[in-house]
Structure formats: C-alpha cells, structure tokens
Write a protein that holds these residues in place. Structure first.
Motif, PDB file in Angstrom:
ATOM      1  N   ASP A 113      11.105   0.836  -0.308  1.00 39.59           N
ATOM      2  CA  ASP A 113      10.895   1.664   0.877  1.00 39.59           C
ATOM      3  C   ASP A 113      10.702   3.155   0.549  1.00 39.59           C
ATOM      4  O   ASP A 113      10.816   3.999   1.441  1.00 39.59           O
ATOM      5  CB  ASP A 113      12.058   1.504   1.871  1.00 39.59           C
ATOM      6  N   ILE A 124       9.513   5.198   3.696  1.00 47.21           N
ATOM      7  CA  ILE A 124       8.887   4.329   4.694  1.00 47.21           C
ATOM      8  C   ILE A 124       9.885   4.141   5.829  1.00 47.21           C
ATOM      9  O   ILE A 124      10.969   3.566   5.645  1.00 47.21           O
ATOM     10  CB  ILE A 124       8.474   2.994   4.063  1.00 47.21           C
ATOM     11  N   ASP A 126      10.126   2.534   8.775  1.00 46.60           N
ATOM     12  CA  ASP A 126      10.428   1.401   9.652  1.00 46.60           C
ATOM     13  C   ASP A 126      11.122   0.241   8.950  1.00 46.60           C
ATOM     14  O   ASP A 126      11.340  -0.808   9.562  1.00 46.60           O
ATOM     15  CB  ASP A 126       9.143   0.901  10.329  1.00 46.60           C
ATOM     16  N   ARG A 177       7.441   8.394   7.148  1.00 51.23           N
ATOM     17  CA  ARG A 177       6.132   7.882   7.552  1.00 51.23           C
ATOM     18  C   ARG A 177       6.159   6.351   7.564  1.00 51.23           C
ATOM     19  O   ARG A 177       6.949   5.713   6.864  1.00 51.23           O
ATOM     20  CB  ARG A 177       5.030   8.343   6.593  1.00 51.23           C
ATOM     21  N   THR A 178       5.265   5.762   8.361  1.00 52.26           N
ATOM     22  CA  THR A 178       5.012   4.329   8.279  1.00 52.26           C
ATOM     23  C   THR A 178       3.620   4.133   7.698  1.00 52.26           C
ATOM     24  O   THR A 178       2.722   4.958   7.911  1.00 52.26           O
ATOM     25  CB  THR A 178       5.115   3.664   9.663  1.00 52.26           C
ATOM     26  N   HIS A 180       0.177   1.833   7.260  1.00 53.14           N
ATOM     27  CA  HIS A 180      -0.571   0.854   8.049  1.00 53.14           C
ATOM     28  C   HIS A 180      -1.926   0.566   7.401  1.00 53.14           C
ATOM     29  O   HIS A 180      -2.535   1.432   6.770  1.00 53.14           O
ATOM     30  CB  HIS A 180      -0.801   1.380   9.472  1.00 53.14           C
ATOM     31  N   SER A 185       1.609  -2.701  10.186  1.00 48.39           N
ATOM     32  CA  SER A 185       2.529  -1.993   9.306  1.00 48.39           C
ATOM     33  C   SER A 185       2.758  -2.789   8.035  1.00 48.39           C
ATOM     34  O   SER A 185       3.024  -4.006   8.089  1.00 48.39           O
ATOM     35  CB  SER A 185       3.866  -1.759  10.027  1.00 48.39           C
ATOM     36  N   GLY A 187       5.276  -2.350   6.259  1.00 49.78           N
ATOM     37  CA  GLY A 187       6.700  -2.679   6.326  1.00 49.78           C
ATOM     38  C   GLY A 187       6.944  -4.004   7.017  1.00 49.78           C
ATOM     39  O   GLY A 187       7.829  -4.781   6.610  1.00 49.78           O
ATOM     40  N   LYS A 198      14.048  -4.634   9.206  1.00 47.01           N
ATOM     41  CA  LYS A 198      13.641  -3.559  10.111  1.00 47.01           C
ATOM     42  C   LYS A 198      14.740  -2.491  10.114  1.00 47.01           C
ATOM     43  O   LYS A 198      15.912  -2.806  10.229  1.00 47.01           O
ATOM     44  CB  LYS A 198      13.439  -4.089  11.526  1.00 47.01           C
TER      45      LYS A 198
END
Length: 208
Positions: A113, A124, A126, A177-178, A180, A185, A187, A198
C-alpha cells in the motif's frame, strides 16, 4: 472730515488686516495724508489675485482615483470548479516500477500500500496490506511480499490515474491517493485477491 473717513476705512478693513498691519496703519494715520491711507486699506481688502504685483496661486487639482477593474466572479468560480474536477494526468505505461531497494526512490514499490512515483511517496488511501518490515508473524510477511509484487504488476500493466481523497497527505508526509485504471481501483483488485483490506481507519493484525 478726513479723519472720520479714515476711521471708517479702518473699521471696514479691520477683519482683513493683521495686527502688524494695524500698527502700521496707525503710524500712517499720523504721518500720511488720509487719501493715501484709504488707498492702502482698499488695496489690503482686495483678493491677492487682483493686487498689483501679486500673482494668484492656482491650487493643483487632485488626480482622480484609478478605476478598479471589475472581476467576473462567476467566471472565476467556474474556472476554479473546472480545475477542481479536472482528472490528474495518468502515469504513462513507459514508466517501469521496480521494487524499492537501498538506492534512490523514484519509481518503485515499498509494500502493498505504499509506492513512489516521480520521486513522490504515496500511500494508497483505500487499502491496508500486511506489513513487510515489521510483521507480527511469518505469515504476515509472506502475504505482504505477495501484495507488494502484485501491486508492482498492476502498476506496470498500463497507464494509471491518481486521485486525491479527503486529505492531501498523512502525518508522515506521504500523499494520500487512490490508483485507478479504466475506472477501477487497483486497491479493490488487491482486496478481491485477498492481499489487502479496505481501509477503514483501524489497523488489525494479519496473524491467525
């Protein structure tokens, strides 16, 4: 008779004469003819601009204030709103992400992450993945290493988009940040594969 006329002239011009002029006038009453004294009083009563040998001073008019340009607040607000929703530029597929080592961290994966992109440390936002550097058990380390390698594969598979969440960065200075691609996503992919959870704001152990 002359003295009476002089007295009237003095009284009429009294409010225009200074005390020094008044003393001078008294002296002239004694030493000069009345006609000359009356002429002196009339001259003193004239405005400065009409007296012989005296040029009136013209006061300069103040410059008017410069007009303040009007601001179109609606256009400005619309421009700000467009900037706020403008999607960030995707990371090009040509950038290959490696695993972070002991050297400089520019484009590399730290763990499942955390990643460096363009020299910026990114958390990351999320997901939460197992720890690699301070695991509670061997199983956590093994799953954490799998999550990190899988993240590397996902990022290198093509252009990705970074989206900002509610906060810009965490207490460690990492950007939140996420990631995509195609509206999904990365994640969420790790969560679906059992390599991440999550993120709900609470850390929980990965050891049975």
């Amino acid at each position: 008779m002359q003295l009476g006329i002089v007295a009237l002239a003095v009284v009429g011009g009294h409010h225009l004469l200074t005390s020094e002029t008044g003393e001078k006038l008294v002296t002239e009453l004694v030493t000069k003819p009345a006609s000359e004294v009356i002429a002196h009083v009339e001259t003193a009563r004239r405005p400065a601009s009409t007296q012989p040998g005296i040029q009136a001073t013209t006061s300069a008019k103040p410059n008017p204030p410069m007009p303040v340009p009007s601001v179109d607040r609606q256009a400005t607000t619309a421009a700000i709103d467009r900037d706020a929703v403008r999607p960030p530029a995707p990371i090009p597929a040509a950038v290959q992400i490696t695993m972070c080592g002991s050297g400089a961290r520019i484009n590399c994966v730290v763990d499942g992450d955390t990643i460096w992109l363009g020299g910026q440390n990114i958390r990351i936002a999320d997901i939460d993945t197992p720890e690699i550097f301070s695991p509670q058990c061997a199983a956590e380390r093994e799953r954490g290493e799998r999550a990190a390698r899988r993240l590397q594969q996902l990022v290198n598979a093509g252009p990705i988009e970074l989206r900002r969440g509610l906060r810009d960065e965490d207490r460690y200075g990492r950007k939140l940040r996420t990631l995509h691609r195609g509206g999904r996503s990365l994640g969420d992919i790790l969560v679906a594969e059992g390599l991440a959870r999550k993120w709900d704001g609470a850390r929980r152990g990965w050891c049975a």
